[in-house]
Design an enzyme around this catalytic site. Structure first.
Site, mmCIF file in Angstrom:
data_model
loop_
_atom_site.group_PDB
_atom_site.id
_atom_site.type_symbol
_atom_site.label_atom_id
_atom_site.label_comp_id
_atom_site.label_asym_id
_atom_site.label_seq_id
_atom_site.Cartn_x
_atom_site.Cartn_y
_atom_site.Cartn_z
ATOM 1 N N ILE A 228 88.316 129.038 116.214
ATOM 2 C CA ILE A 228 86.976 128.558 117.045
ATOM 3 C C ILE A 228 86.525 129.682 118.191
ATOM 4 C CG2 ILE A 228 86.392 126.573 118.449
ATOM 5 C CD1 ILE A 228 86.796 125.942 115.598
ATOM 6 N N GLU A 229 87.310 130.418 118.617
ATOM 7 C CA GLU A 229 86.743 131.195 119.606
ATOM 8 C C GLU A 229 86.126 132.435 118.938
ATOM 9 O OE1 GLU A 229 86.732 131.303 122.786
ATOM 10 O OE2 GLU A 229 88.457 129.736 123.456
ATOM 11 N N SER A 230 86.435 132.907 117.740
ATOM 12 C CA SER A 230 85.930 134.256 117.340
ATOM 13 C C SER A 230 85.709 134.203 115.869
ATOM 14 C CB SER A 230 86.456 135.376 118.050
ATOM 15 O OG SER A 230 87.950 135.404 117.261
ATOM 16 N N TYR A 334 85.546 121.082 123.207
ATOM 17 C CA TYR A 334 86.655 122.291 122.870
ATOM 18 C C TYR A 334 87.793 121.815 122.251
ATOM 19 C CZ TYR A 334 89.052 126.623 123.448
ATOM 20 O OH TYR A 334 89.994 127.969 123.085
#
Length: 574
Positions: A228-230, A334
């Site tokens: 999800i982050e990158s 998130y």
């Protein structure tokens, strides 16, 4: 009695008539032998024209120019320069010279112009100090998506997820509430391509991440946070300047043992960043004793989550995030987004995903000196410079840092020996070409930057200083700009090599003047602390504390961590 022959037909038939007369007279007939037609010989070929020496010379010159263009595309600057120089030398060294006639003069001038344009283009693309390319971090786009909380997930989605959770092992709690299920549906719908690409890319890194987390005693489900982050992109950079697969902010990275300066940013080194992420996640879990709250604080910051818990008098993420009062929407979304991604990632076929694994390139490591241009490494390895950059995303510039030290560079398997041979045989001037400025009386960073037409922040950070650092007379500063003549210009190549050799020899001999930056000093807020009190304790002004910690007001919470001295060179003159 003999009768005389008559000639009643034209001369064309006289042979036949005569033959008849002879027969009539009783004489023996003459045998007529047909003659073959006379062969018509083709005209003799003209003698081949002698090749025009000028045309042949210009064609050979063009061939070297084309080869130089190809080498330049690969980032091989030395080879490109050699080919460009050869294309000009052929004309200059010919018996009649480069300007013997109009054709040759026009060809030479056009060639010089084209090489000049390519040189400027190479400088614009990267002069050794230009920052390498980054990619937008996926987290920005994902958290901007509205999921419409009123939409009820389909019953089939809930049943499928519940059946999956009964048979698939997870080591963090995963509720099947509507907020998680909505993201499961979103990933199966319009975000399917994003998740597919991220999971494919993640297959290169997940074994290493899971091994690291297993060794640290962390839940293996957390290994999917970078999805999800990158989307598992080492070069990902968010709008907030978080970097790497784990999307560390610079301050958090420094706190957890990573280096991040103008030349080198270990947030983009997947292995080192994973070790730092394991350390940070363990810290967050010790702080909150709950993985959902720890994940929320990974996104929103531990201070914000602590304040939310204090205000709400709750200690459960789902209760805390059920209202808009305590946490921003991005942090509220998130955690369910991460959990939905974990559900699908652990069993992608169950949700209709066909994941094609990506294979991590096999590499070797080479120990490199300071101030080494990565384009020379690419040239020695025989690969495009883009490949060297992809294997070493932690290098922000096209050069290794200039301060004293040894730097490990990954190169494709089978090329390490060639790179070592290149390093061993290269003169100092062939490793890089840099410019220096010696500080004069009254000069400041800002004044020098303006005079030399470079960015003052780049000038300061390239020398491990601050923009407002005081600099002593006689200090030698690296100018973050490579001289254009060091790349492709032919005119003074001999003088250039001598000058570059002396310059880079000085770099390697004197970089001890650029010491290892001291780490940031962190202060943990205690009961009764105020910014004024902390300022008196640490020597930092209130304005500096607010600037370094990006604070708008003066409110503090017990347990907050404040930067009271940012990373800086130990011997820098402030």
């Amino acid at each position: 009695m003999l009768r005389p022959c008559s000639f009643p037909i034209a001369l064309l038939c006289c042979t036949t008539v005569l033959a008849g007369c002879a027969t009539g007279s009783g004489a023996k007939a003459a045998k007529v032998i047909p003659q073959p037609p006379t062969a018509v010989l083709p005209p003799a070929p003209a003698a081949p024209a002698l090749p025009d020496p000028a045309v042949a010379l210009m064609a050979e010159s063009d061939q070297h120019f084309t080869t130089g263009q190809q080498e330049l595309t690969l980032g091989h600057l030395e080879r490109a320069r050699s080919e460009f120089n050869r294309s000009l030398d052929l004309l200059l060294e010919s018996p009649d010279g480069a300007r013997a006639d109009a054709r040759r003069r026009e060809h030479f001038d056009r060639l010089v112009d084209r090489i000049s344009v390519l040189e400027q283009g190479a400088l614009a693309k990267g002069d050794g100090f230009t920052e390498t390319r980054t990619e937008p971090a996926s987290i920005d786009a994902l958290l901007a998506i509205e999921t419409f909380d009123t939409a009820k997930p389909a019953l089939a989605t809930a049943e499928r997820v519940e059946a999956d959770l009964e048979t698939t092992t997870h080591d963090i709690p995963i509720p099947t509430n509507d907020r998680v299920l909505r993201y499961v549906e979103l990933f199966q719908g319009r975000l399917r391509e994003f998740l597919t690409d991220g999971l494919s890319r993640g297959t290169q890194y997940l074994p290493m991440i899971q091994e690291t987390f297993r060794a640290e005693g962390l839940p293996l489900d957390l290994a999917y946070i970078p999805l999800i982050e990158s989307a598992f992109k080492p070069s990902a950079l968010s709008r907030a300047q978080a970097r790497g697969v784990w999307q560390f902010m610079r301050g958090t990275a420094l706190e957890n043992g990573l280096k991040a300066d103008w030349y080198l940013d270990e947030r983009a080194d997947v292995e080192k960043a994973t070790q730092a992420a394991a350390k940070y996640l363990k810290t967050l879990h010790r702080m909150f004793e709950d993985w959902h709250l720890a994940m929320a604080s990974y996104n929103g910051g531990p201070g914000r989550v602590k304040r939310a818990l204090t205000r709400s008098q709750k200690n459960d993420f789902w209760q805390l995030s059920a209202t808009t009062r305590y946490l921003p929407r991005e942090t509220r979304d998130y955690v369910p987004m991460i959990l939905a991604a974990v559900i699908i990632a652990k069993n992608p076929a169950q949700y209709g995903f066909d994941i094609a694994p990506m294979v991590l390139p096999v590499t070797e490591s080479v120990t490199a000196p300071p101030a080494l241009d990565l384009r020379r490494v690419a040239e020695w390895a025989g690969v495009p410079v883009d490949e060297i950059q992809k294997l070493n995303p932690e290098f922000r510039r096209w050069t290794t840092p200039v301060k004293t030290g040894a730097y490990s560079i990954r190169v494709p398997q089978g090329t390490a020996d060639r790179v070592r041979e290149g390093l061993a045989s290269a003169a100092p001037g062939q490793l890089n070409a840099m410019q220096w400025h010696t500080v004069k009386q009254g000069e400041t960073i800002a004044a020098i930057a303006k005079k030399l037409r470079v960015n003052r922040t780049d000038l300061a950070e390239a020398n491990y200083l601050k923009v407002n650092s005081r600099i002593k007379v006689g200090t030698r500063l690296i100018i973050p700009r490579m001289p254009s003549s060091a790349l492709l210009a032919r005119a003074s190549s001999a003088d250039l090599e001598n000058a570059a050799a002396a310059t880079v020899a000085e770099i390697l001999a004197e970089t001890t003047a650029l010491p290892e930056p001291a780490p940031a000093r962190i202060y943990r807020v205690r009961a009764g602390d105020t910014l004024s009190a902390i300022s008196r304790k640490t020597g930092a002004s209130v304005a500096q504390l607010k600037s370094w910690n990006k604070m708008r007001g003066t409110r503090l919470n017990v347990g907050d961590r404040l930067i009271v001295q940012p990373p800086t060179a130990k011997n820098a003159n402030q």
